[in-house]
Design a protein around this motif. Structure first.
Motif, short mmCIF file in Angstrom:
data_model
loop_
_atom_site.label_atom_id
_atom_site.label_comp_id
_atom_site.label_asym_id
_atom_site.label_seq_id
_atom_site.Cartn_x
_atom_site.Cartn_y
_atom_site.Cartn_z
N GLY A 61 18.44 1.55 -10.52
CA GLY A 61 18.35 0.11 -10.31
C GLY A 61 18.56 -0.36 -8.89
N ARG A 62 18.67 0.57 -7.94
CA ARG A 62 18.87 0.21 -6.53
C ARG A 62 17.56 -0.25 -5.92
NH1 ARG A 62 23.22 -0.19 -4.56
NH2 ARG A 62 22.51 0.29 -2.50
N PRO A 63 17.58 -1.29 -5.06
CA PRO A 63 16.36 -1.66 -4.35
C PRO A 63 15.97 -0.54 -3.40
CG PRO A 63 18.22 -3.01 -3.62
CD PRO A 63 18.71 -2.15 -4.73
N MET A 64 14.68 -0.22 -3.38
CA MET A 64 14.24 0.89 -2.53
C MET A 64 12.81 0.69 -2.06
SD MET A 64 13.52 4.02 -5.23
CE MET A 64 12.98 5.11 -3.95
N ILE A 65 12.43 1.50 -1.09
CA ILE A 65 11.06 1.51 -0.57
C ILE A 65 10.51 2.91 -0.79
CG2 ILE A 65 9.59 1.23 1.45
CD1 ILE A 65 11.77 -0.52 2.67
N LYS A 66 9.35 2.98 -1.43
CA LYS A 66 8.62 4.24 -1.61
C LYS A 66 7.25 4.05 -0.96
CE LYS A 66 9.02 6.62 -5.45
NZ LYS A 66 8.98 7.02 -6.87
N GLY A 67 6.73 5.11 -0.41
CA GLY A 67 5.41 5.00 0.18
C GLY A 67 5.05 6.20 1.01
N HIS A 68 4.04 6.00 1.88
CA HIS A 68 3.54 7.05 2.76
C HIS A 68 3.14 6.47 4.10
CE1 HIS A 68 3.18 9.93 -0.56
NE2 HIS A 68 3.13 10.83 0.39
N ILE A 69 3.27 7.30 5.11
CA ILE A 69 2.76 6.99 6.44
C ILE A 69 1.83 8.14 6.80
CG2 ILE A 69 3.34 6.59 8.85
CD1 ILE A 69 6.17 5.76 7.84
N ARG A 70 0.56 7.80 7.08
CA ARG A 70 -0.43 8.84 7.34
C ARG A 70 -1.15 8.57 8.66
NH1 ARG A 70 -1.12 8.15 1.53
NH2 ARG A 70 -0.52 10.10 0.54
N GLY A 71 -1.51 9.65 9.31
CA GLY A 71 -2.25 9.54 10.56
C GLY A 71 -2.19 10.87 11.30
N ASN A 72 -2.62 10.85 12.55
CA ASN A 72 -2.57 12.03 13.41
C ASN A 72 -1.94 11.63 14.72
OD1 ASN A 72 -3.93 13.93 11.72
ND2 ASN A 72 -5.84 12.89 12.20
N VAL A 73 -1.04 12.47 15.21
CA VAL A 73 -0.46 12.25 16.54
C VAL A 73 -0.81 13.44 17.42
CG1 VAL A 73 1.44 10.77 15.79
CG2 VAL A 73 1.78 13.21 15.85
#
Length: 181
Positions: free
Chosen positions: A56-68
């Protein structure tokens, strides 16, 4: 995914609304990353889902995509590093909150109910970069010199010289010092 992400958000409101932010983060908005990468690095695609954890904790899920593009630490030539950074952090308002770690999540401190998306994304990318970027196969800029035993001398042609150098002990002068008293 040509959307620009907002500068700052109230992450707790976004969690309550179950929102998902998706867009592109321009490289020039990430000053600490710009210092590290080389020319040719493109903008990164970001997807952040504001949700709740199993506990029940607020959270952020996701992805960061790209090329460096970084400098190879062996040959000093550009090397492209693909980024696919999974994001999974619990939001908290005070530093001593241990509950996120108990759920196996990393804690992200939110001050004044504001989350600066640019700082958040930049931190996640910097944490995901390799300590020493390198190609899979490349030659070093300078030839590596193997260590030789200290009593072996090489000639100009690189062959071992049979003459052995006798080392002078720098403390030899002190050998007779105690005997003079």
């Amino acid at each position: 995914m040509l959307n620009r992400l907002p500068v700052d958000v109230n992450p707790f409101k976004l969690v309550e609304q179950g929102r998902c932010l998706a867009g592109v983060m321009p490289l020039q908005q990430l000053p600490r990353l710009v210092e590290v990468v080389l020319a040719g690095t493109q903008d990164v695609a970001v997807t952040l889902d504001f949700t709740r954890s199993i506990g029940g904790r607020p959270m952020i899920k996701g992805h960061i995509r790209g090329n460096v593009v970084l400098e190879c630490q062996r040959c000093m030539q550009p090397v492209t590093i693909p980024l696919d950074v999974p994001v999974e952090v619990a939001l908290t308002t005070f530093e001593s909150d241990e509950r996120p770690e108990q759920e196996g999540l990393e804690a992200w401190l939110v001050e004044d109910e504001r989350l600066f998306i640019q700082d958040f994304v930049e931190d996640e990318i910097l944490l995901a970069l390799p300590l020493a970027a390198k190609h899979e196969q490349c030659e070093p800029v300078r030839k590596l010199i193997e260590a030789l035993p200290s009593d072996v001398v090489l000639t100009e042609s690189g062959q071992e010289d049979s003459a052995v150098i006798t080392k002078k002990n720098p403390f030899a002068v002190l050998k007779d010092w105690k005997k003079t008293e």
